[in-house]
Design an enzyme around this catalytic site. Structure first.
Site, PDB file in Angstrom:
ATOM      1  NE  ARG A 217    -105.028 -46.238   5.003  1.00  0.00           N
ATOM      2  CZ  ARG A 217    -105.991 -46.905   5.537  1.00  0.00           C
ATOM      3  NH1 ARG A 217    -107.374 -46.705   5.686  1.00  0.00           N
ATOM      4  NH2 ARG A 217    -105.937 -48.472   5.295  1.00  0.00           N
ATOM      5  CG  HIS A 265    -108.852 -46.491  10.913  1.00  0.00           C
ATOM      6  ND1 HIS A 265    -107.651 -46.128  10.502  1.00  0.00           N
ATOM      7  CD2 HIS A 265    -109.400 -47.143  10.113  1.00  0.00           C
ATOM      8  CE1 HIS A 265    -107.523 -46.689   9.227  1.00  0.00           C
ATOM      9  NE2 HIS A 265    -108.461 -47.293   9.006  1.00  0.00           N
TER      10      HIS A 265
HETATM   11  P1  NAP Z   1    -109.814 -48.840  -4.870  1.00  0.00           P
HETATM   12  O1  NAP Z   1    -111.005 -49.833  -5.193  1.00  0.00           O
HETATM   13  O2  NAP Z   1    -108.371 -49.140  -4.991  1.00  0.00           O
HETATM   14  O3  NAP Z   1    -110.155 -47.404  -5.259  1.00  0.00           O
HETATM   15  C1  NAP Z   1    -109.279 -46.580  -5.288  1.00  0.00           C
HETATM   16  C2  NAP Z   1    -109.790 -45.149  -5.909  1.00  0.00           C
HETATM   17  O4  NAP Z   1    -109.149 -44.048  -5.897  1.00  0.00           O
HETATM   18  C3  NAP Z   1    -109.979 -45.468  -7.493  1.00  0.00           C
HETATM   19  O5  NAP Z   1    -111.339 -44.958  -8.141  1.00  0.00           O
HETATM   20  C4  NAP Z   1    -108.693 -44.833  -8.252  1.00  0.00           C
HETATM   21  O6  NAP Z   1    -108.847 -44.221  -9.411  1.00  0.00           O
HETATM   22  C5  NAP Z   1    -108.753 -43.491  -7.296  1.00  0.00           C
HETATM   23  N1  NAP Z   1    -107.347 -43.064  -7.056  1.00  0.00           N
HETATM   24  C6  NAP Z   1    -106.055 -43.533  -6.714  1.00  0.00           C
HETATM   25  N2  NAP Z   1    -105.371 -42.536  -6.966  1.00  0.00           N
HETATM   26  C7  NAP Z   1    -105.795 -41.327  -7.386  1.00  0.00           C
HETATM   27  C8  NAP Z   1    -105.362 -40.073  -7.624  1.00  0.00           C
HETATM   28  N3  NAP Z   1    -104.211 -39.863  -7.554  1.00  0.00           N
HETATM   29  N4  NAP Z   1    -106.368 -39.176  -7.983  1.00  0.00           N
HETATM   30  C9  NAP Z   1    -107.391 -39.478  -8.260  1.00  0.00           C
HETATM   31  N5  NAP Z   1    -108.080 -40.693  -7.909  1.00  0.00           N
HETATM   32  C10 NAP Z   1    -107.190 -41.668  -7.651  1.00  0.00           C
HETATM   33  O7  NAP Z   1    -109.835 -48.651  -2.962  1.00  0.00           O
HETATM   34  P2  NAP Z   1    -111.154 -48.935  -2.132  1.00  0.00           P
HETATM   35  O8  NAP Z   1    -111.514 -50.307  -1.985  1.00  0.00           O
HETATM   36  O9  NAP Z   1    -112.247 -47.958  -2.663  1.00  0.00           O
HETATM   37  O10 NAP Z   1    -110.449 -48.063  -0.863  1.00  0.00           O
HETATM   38  C11 NAP Z   1    -110.147 -46.773  -0.751  1.00  0.00           C
HETATM   39  C12 NAP Z   1    -109.460 -46.630   0.486  1.00  0.00           C
HETATM   40  O11 NAP Z   1    -110.391 -46.579   1.721  1.00  0.00           O
HETATM   41  C13 NAP Z   1    -108.354 -47.656   0.853  1.00  0.00           C
HETATM   42  O12 NAP Z   1    -107.034 -47.438   0.105  1.00  0.00           O
HETATM   43  C14 NAP Z   1    -108.301 -47.298   2.258  1.00  0.00           C
HETATM   44  O13 NAP Z   1    -107.124 -46.552   2.507  1.00  0.00           O
HETATM   45  C15 NAP Z   1    -109.292 -46.728   2.706  1.00  0.00           C
HETATM   46  N6  NAP Z   1    -110.383 -47.353   3.710  1.00  0.00           N
HETATM   47  C16 NAP Z   1    -110.681 -47.088   4.863  1.00  0.00           C
HETATM   48  C17 NAP Z   1    -111.470 -47.661   5.888  1.00  0.00           C
HETATM   49  C18 NAP Z   1    -111.740 -47.214   7.348  1.00  0.00           C
HETATM   50  O14 NAP Z   1    -112.114 -47.739   7.922  1.00  0.00           O
HETATM   51  N7  NAP Z   1    -111.478 -45.771   7.319  1.00  0.00           N
HETATM   52  C19 NAP Z   1    -111.696 -48.962   5.630  1.00  0.00           C
HETATM   53  C20 NAP Z   1    -111.455 -49.636   4.606  1.00  0.00           C
HETATM   54  C21 NAP Z   1    -110.579 -48.686   3.349  1.00  0.00           C
HETATM   55  P3  NAP Z   1    -109.126 -45.076 -10.659  1.00  0.00           P
HETATM   56  O15 NAP Z   1    -110.631 -45.637 -10.612  1.00  0.00           O
HETATM   57  O16 NAP Z   1    -108.770 -44.467 -11.922  1.00  0.00           O
HETATM   58  O17 NAP Z   1    -108.058 -46.361 -10.629  1.00  0.00           O
END
Ligand code: NAP
Length: 302
Positions: A217, A265
């Site tokens: 993000r 994006h």
């Molecule tokens: P997820 O499974 O919820 O994983 C989030 C990760 O971030 C977890 O490892 C979490 O730690 C870590 N985290 C959260 N807050 C943190 C902090 N303050 N400091 C350090 N680590 C932190 O999410 P996901 O499915 O992997 O998706 C990640 C993001 O990708 C989404 O939220 C979205 O914004 C983005 N995204 C972008 C696209 C695109 O096309 N560009 C597409 C889809 C998603 P823990 O493991 O300890 O909880």
């Protein structure tokens, strides 16, 4: 089961056939009496902003992995699940691996200009440390593909929770993880704790010439600090898929900066073919009272 669909108008024709095929017992509608619905399928841009009248809804299923545009909605008291989907994981892993290989092999070095640039042979991937910031569904998928390519990968997450095949550090050790990142892949959600995390001080900890790849993000990065850092070579290049304002305004300095690559994006799309079965599975769980998958923690914001 009656399910309300709320997303941008153009999403209906794309999603309705796949959702109905995956869950034939569901009655899917774009409008109707709120009290009659059992679940909501949600993506930003739809008409529902007040969830309070949907008193019988047992699940709000997001079609997006990132839920920052709904998680803070005070009217939403129903359980919220985010999208976890094999197509999303694969797409994101391919995006991260592709741009990491561009950085690693120096693909931009070889302009077709008659100059024989054979002085800089890239190291093998094993000698190119990569840090993946965020080790959730998408961070783990990216890390697995990068590891398979031979890169030594360090992960960083809030908890530092162990992930097979990757050395994972807790966020308290972020500076250490940045200092070793010749390539930094950012896959963090947008939460109060991640906004502005990559500020001038953090960016200055990257090695000279490091590549930053951000498909997480846009709020993660202080844009001004990144532009100043790029002018000094830390990082050496930024590949940005997400921005504080989207679409990225035409006059934003990222468009013109020679060390920035903007992608619109597109890193990973939720594809109906792979995501509809996931939605169906969660709807069925909701209907029989089984534990829901991929629930969002409202306090953490992801
Ligand atoms: P997820 O499974 O919820 O994983 C989030 C990760 O971030 C977890 O490892 C979490 O730690 C870590 N985290 C959260 N807050 C943190 C902090 N303050 N400091 C350090 N680590 C932190 O999410 P996901 O499915 O992997 O998706 C990640 C993001 O990708 C989404 O939220 C979205 O914004 C983005 N995204 C972008 C696209 C695109 O096309 N560009 C597409 C889809 C998603 P823990 O493991 O300890 O909880």
């Amino acid at each position: 089961m009656r399910v309300r669909f709320s997303a941008r108008d153009d999403a209906w024709s794309e999603w309705a056939p796949a959702l109905r095929a995956a869950c034939p017992e569901m009655h899917l509608d774009r409008d109707g009496d709120p009290a009659t619905f059992d679940a909501i399928i949600y993506a930003p841009g739809g008409d529902i902003t007040d969830f309070a009248p949907y008193a019988n809804v047992r699940l709000v299923q997001s079609l997006w992995a990132g839920v920052e545009r709904i998680v803070g909605n005070a009217t939403l008291t129903q359980p919220l699940a985010r999208m976890v989907d094999p197509g999303l994981r694969q797409g994101m892993a391919e995006y991260c691996a592709g741009w990491a290989m561009r950085a690693h092999l120096g693909m931009d070095r070889y302009a077709q200009d008659g100059i024989w640039r054979n002085g800089q042979i890239p190291p093998l991937a094993a000698e190119r440390p990569v840090t993946v910031l965020g080790m959730g569904e998408l961070g783990q998928a990216a890390a697995a593909m990068l590891t398979a390519l031979g890169f030594p990968v360090t992960g960083v997450s809030a908890s530092g929770r162990a992930v097979p095949g990757v050395s994972v550090l807790p966020i308290a050790q972020l500076d250490q993880a940045l200092a070793r990142a010749q390539i930094l892949v950012c896959l963090l959600p947008d939460t109060p704790a991640t906004r502005g995390l990559l500020d001038a001080d953090r960016l200055s900890r990257l090695p000279d010439g490091a590549w930053l790849i951000n498909p997480g993000r846009g709020t993660l990065i202080d844009d001004e600090a990144l532009l100043r850092g790029l002018d000094r070579g830390r990082p050496g290049h930024a590949v940005l898929d997400v921005f504080r304002t989207e679409p990225l305004p035409g006059d934003h300095p990222f468009w013109a900066h020679p060390a920035v690559t903007v992608t619109p994006h597109i890193a990973a799309e939720t594809r109906p073919a792979t995501a509809a079965p996931v939605v169906a599975q969660n709807l069925r769980r909701a209907m029989v009272g089984r534990p829901l998958l991929h629930l969002v923690d409202r306090d953490r914001g992801y």
